[in-house]
Design a protein around this motif. Structure first.
Motif, mmCIF file in Angstrom:
data_model
loop_
_atom_site.group_PDB
_atom_site.id
_atom_site.type_symbol
_atom_site.label_atom_id
_atom_site.label_comp_id
_atom_site.label_asym_id
_atom_site.label_seq_id
_atom_site.Cartn_x
_atom_site.Cartn_y
_atom_site.Cartn_z
ATOM 1 N N LEU A 195 0.655 -1.376 -0.421
ATOM 2 C CA LEU A 195 0.331 0.186 -0.023
ATOM 3 C C LEU A 195 0.378 0.853 0.016
ATOM 4 C CD1 LEU A 195 -3.208 1.526 0.392
ATOM 5 C CD2 LEU A 195 -2.696 1.001 2.740
ATOM 6 N N ILE A 196 1.444 1.053 0.930
ATOM 7 C CA ILE A 196 2.798 2.529 1.025
ATOM 8 C C ILE A 196 3.852 3.136 -0.328
ATOM 9 C CG2 ILE A 196 4.490 3.918 2.547
ATOM 10 C CD1 ILE A 196 3.115 1.777 5.182
ATOM 11 N N PRO A 197 3.993 2.921 -1.178
ATOM 12 C CA PRO A 197 5.201 2.877 -2.041
ATOM 13 C C PRO A 197 4.336 2.719 -3.430
ATOM 14 C CG PRO A 197 5.584 0.314 -1.200
ATOM 15 C CD PRO A 197 4.313 0.798 -0.293
ATOM 16 N N LEU A 198 2.418 2.332 -3.706
ATOM 17 C CA LEU A 198 1.720 2.548 -4.188
ATOM 18 C C LEU A 198 0.727 3.679 -4.024
ATOM 19 C CD1 LEU A 198 0.511 -1.536 -5.570
ATOM 20 C CD2 LEU A 198 2.278 0.325 -6.736
ATOM 21 N N LEU A 199 0.852 3.854 -2.708
ATOM 22 C CA LEU A 199 0.035 4.960 -2.563
ATOM 23 C C LEU A 199 0.607 6.198 -3.459
ATOM 24 C CD1 LEU A 199 -2.795 6.121 -1.902
ATOM 25 C CD2 LEU A 199 -2.208 6.052 1.047
ATOM 26 N N ALA A 200 1.912 6.184 -3.023
ATOM 27 C CA ALA A 200 2.834 7.216 -2.678
ATOM 28 C C ALA A 200 3.102 7.290 -4.695
ATOM 29 C CB ALA A 200 4.416 7.469 -2.467
ATOM 30 N N LEU A 201 3.422 6.488 -5.241
ATOM 31 C CA LEU A 201 3.060 6.411 -6.613
ATOM 32 C C LEU A 201 1.730 7.399 -7.194
ATOM 33 C CD1 LEU A 201 4.496 5.746 -9.790
ATOM 34 C CD2 LEU A 201 4.172 2.778 -9.186
ATOM 35 N N PHE A 202 0.697 6.947 -6.996
ATOM 36 C CA PHE A 202 -0.262 7.106 -7.431
ATOM 37 C C PHE A 202 -0.971 8.685 -7.011
ATOM 38 C CE2 PHE A 202 -4.824 8.246 -6.076
ATOM 39 C CZ PHE A 202 -5.259 7.311 -8.178
ATOM 40 N N LEU A 203 -0.274 8.946 -5.852
ATOM 41 C CA LEU A 203 -0.298 10.687 -5.677
ATOM 42 C C LEU A 203 0.585 10.732 -5.713
ATOM 43 C CD1 LEU A 203 -1.006 9.799 -1.169
ATOM 44 C CD2 LEU A 203 -2.804 10.271 -3.048
ATOM 45 N N SER A 204 1.093 11.004 -6.303
ATOM 46 C CA SER A 204 2.590 11.936 -7.295
ATOM 47 C C SER A 204 1.652 11.613 -8.687
ATOM 48 C CB SER A 204 3.800 10.847 -7.108
ATOM 49 O OG SER A 204 4.242 9.609 -7.471
ATOM 50 N N ASP A 205 1.907 10.425 -9.082
ATOM 51 C CA ASP A 205 1.424 10.413 -11.160
ATOM 52 C C ASP A 205 -0.450 11.593 -10.922
ATOM 53 O OD1 ASP A 205 2.583 8.779 -11.912
ATOM 54 O OD2 ASP A 205 1.413 7.185 -11.474
ATOM 55 N N LEU A 206 -0.956 11.903 -9.619
ATOM 56 C CA LEU A 206 -1.921 12.830 -9.585
ATOM 57 C C LEU A 206 -1.339 14.115 -10.127
ATOM 58 C CD1 LEU A 206 -4.723 11.701 -6.780
ATOM 59 C CD2 LEU A 206 -5.470 11.600 -9.812
ATOM 60 N N VAL A 207 -0.197 14.301 -9.196
ATOM 61 C CA VAL A 207 0.261 16.113 -9.294
ATOM 62 C C VAL A 207 0.646 16.027 -10.473
ATOM 63 C CG1 VAL A 207 1.339 17.654 -8.545
ATOM 64 C CG2 VAL A 207 0.236 16.024 -6.771
ATOM 65 N N LEU A 208 1.415 14.801 -10.972
ATOM 66 C CA LEU A 208 2.246 15.289 -12.254
ATOM 67 C C LEU A 208 1.300 14.967 -13.344
ATOM 68 C CD1 LEU A 208 4.719 12.222 -11.697
ATOM 69 C CD2 LEU A 208 5.272 14.613 -12.234
ATOM 70 N N ASN A 209 -0.139 14.315 -13.156
ATOM 71 C CA ASN A 209 -0.696 14.104 -14.558
ATOM 72 C C ASN A 209 -1.736 16.104 -14.594
ATOM 73 O OD1 ASN A 209 -0.163 11.505 -15.103
ATOM 74 N ND2 ASN A 209 -1.433 10.579 -14.187
ATOM 75 N N ASN A 210 -2.009 16.245 -13.273
ATOM 76 C CA ASN A 210 -2.985 17.261 -13.926
ATOM 77 C C ASN A 210 -2.424 18.397 -13.504
ATOM 78 O OD1 ASN A 210 -5.647 15.048 -14.272
ATOM 79 N ND2 ASN A 210 -4.571 14.651 -11.961
ATOM 80 N N VAL A 211 -0.789 18.623 -12.481
ATOM 81 C CA VAL A 211 -0.687 19.908 -12.741
ATOM 82 C C VAL A 211 0.961 20.086 -13.748
ATOM 83 C CG1 VAL A 211 0.523 20.859 -10.602
ATOM 84 C CG2 VAL A 211 -1.497 19.792 -10.201
ATOM 85 N N VAL A 212 1.482 19.378 -13.345
ATOM 86 C CA VAL A 212 2.943 19.675 -13.602
ATOM 87 C C VAL A 212 2.533 19.167 -15.765
ATOM 88 C CG1 VAL A 212 5.281 18.341 -14.399
ATOM 89 C CG2 VAL A 212 4.081 19.123 -12.056
ATOM 90 N N TYR A 213 1.876 18.465 -15.859
ATOM 91 C CA TYR A 213 1.620 17.881 -17.030
ATOM 92 C C TYR A 213 0.005 18.489 -17.642
ATOM 93 C CZ TYR A 213 6.119 16.084 -17.169
ATOM 94 O OH TYR A 213 7.555 15.139 -16.685
ATOM 95 N N ALA A 214 -0.351 18.707 -16.673
ATOM 96 C CA ALA A 214 -2.080 19.059 -17.172
ATOM 97 C C ALA A 214 -2.724 19.871 -18.731
ATOM 98 C CB ALA A 214 -2.235 20.407 -16.366
#
Length: 183
Positions: A49-68
């Protein structure tokens, strides 16, 4: 939550932050974080859970902020995410069963092997159904050839950041055995 568990989660969160700083492609701590989760968390649920949740949350930021600008609307997952997440799930499993605590040689070997698994799985996924590559063995080999620089970078990132993460965890737990590190 125990203090030791919070420290280990903090290390994974710090590792994930490497996705947000300028870096050579794939030279992040993602592989090291998945391997670390598999080694240090006795609880299987936390280990995944912990590494995959961290991956998912960072994906959300990258996909919707950095690469929006490159996405239409809110994006939960990158195209082909299942290959990436699958590779990191396998890395957690490798950390759980292919290492022997904080012993250097097994960690090094598993770090390199996990980068190879990531490379093989994600480049296969990149080839499969992609019109950029012919859907034959030649196209698959072309996909693997195109991914070689990323393999080297992934392995280097996993080893460098893994050394930092496991070194810090070893230092903060004052432990000589993995059994006392498990949270």
């Amino acid at each position: 939550m125990k203090g030791k568990t919070l420290l280990l989660i903090g290390l994974i969160a710090a590792a994930i932050s490497t996705r947000f700083i300028p870096h050579y492609p794939n030279f992040t701590a993602m592989g090291a974080a998945a391997l670390f989760g598999g080694v240090v968390f006795k609880d299987h649920f936390k280990a995944f859970l912990i590494p995959l949740l961290a991956l998912f949350l960072s994906d959300l930021v990258l996909n919707n902020v950095v690469y929006a600008a490159y996405n239409e609307g809110f994006t939960f997952f990158t195209e082909g995410f299942y290959w990436i997440y699958g590779a990191f799930i396998l890395t957690v499993i490798m950390g759980k069963y292919a290492t022997n605590g904080f012993k250097v040689l097994p960690l090094l070997a598993t770090g390199v092997a996990s980068a190879l698994v990531f490379y093989l799985l994600t480049n296969f996924g990149s080839w499969l159904g992609n019109p950029l590559y012919p859907q034959n063995i030649g196209g698959l080999m072309a996909s693997y050839a195109a991914g070689l620089p990323f393999l080297v970078s992934q392995a280097a990132g996993t080893l460098v950041y893994g050394a930092v993460m496991f070194g810090v965890a070893y230092a903060i737990t004052s432990s000589k055995s993995a059994a006392t590190v498990n949270a």
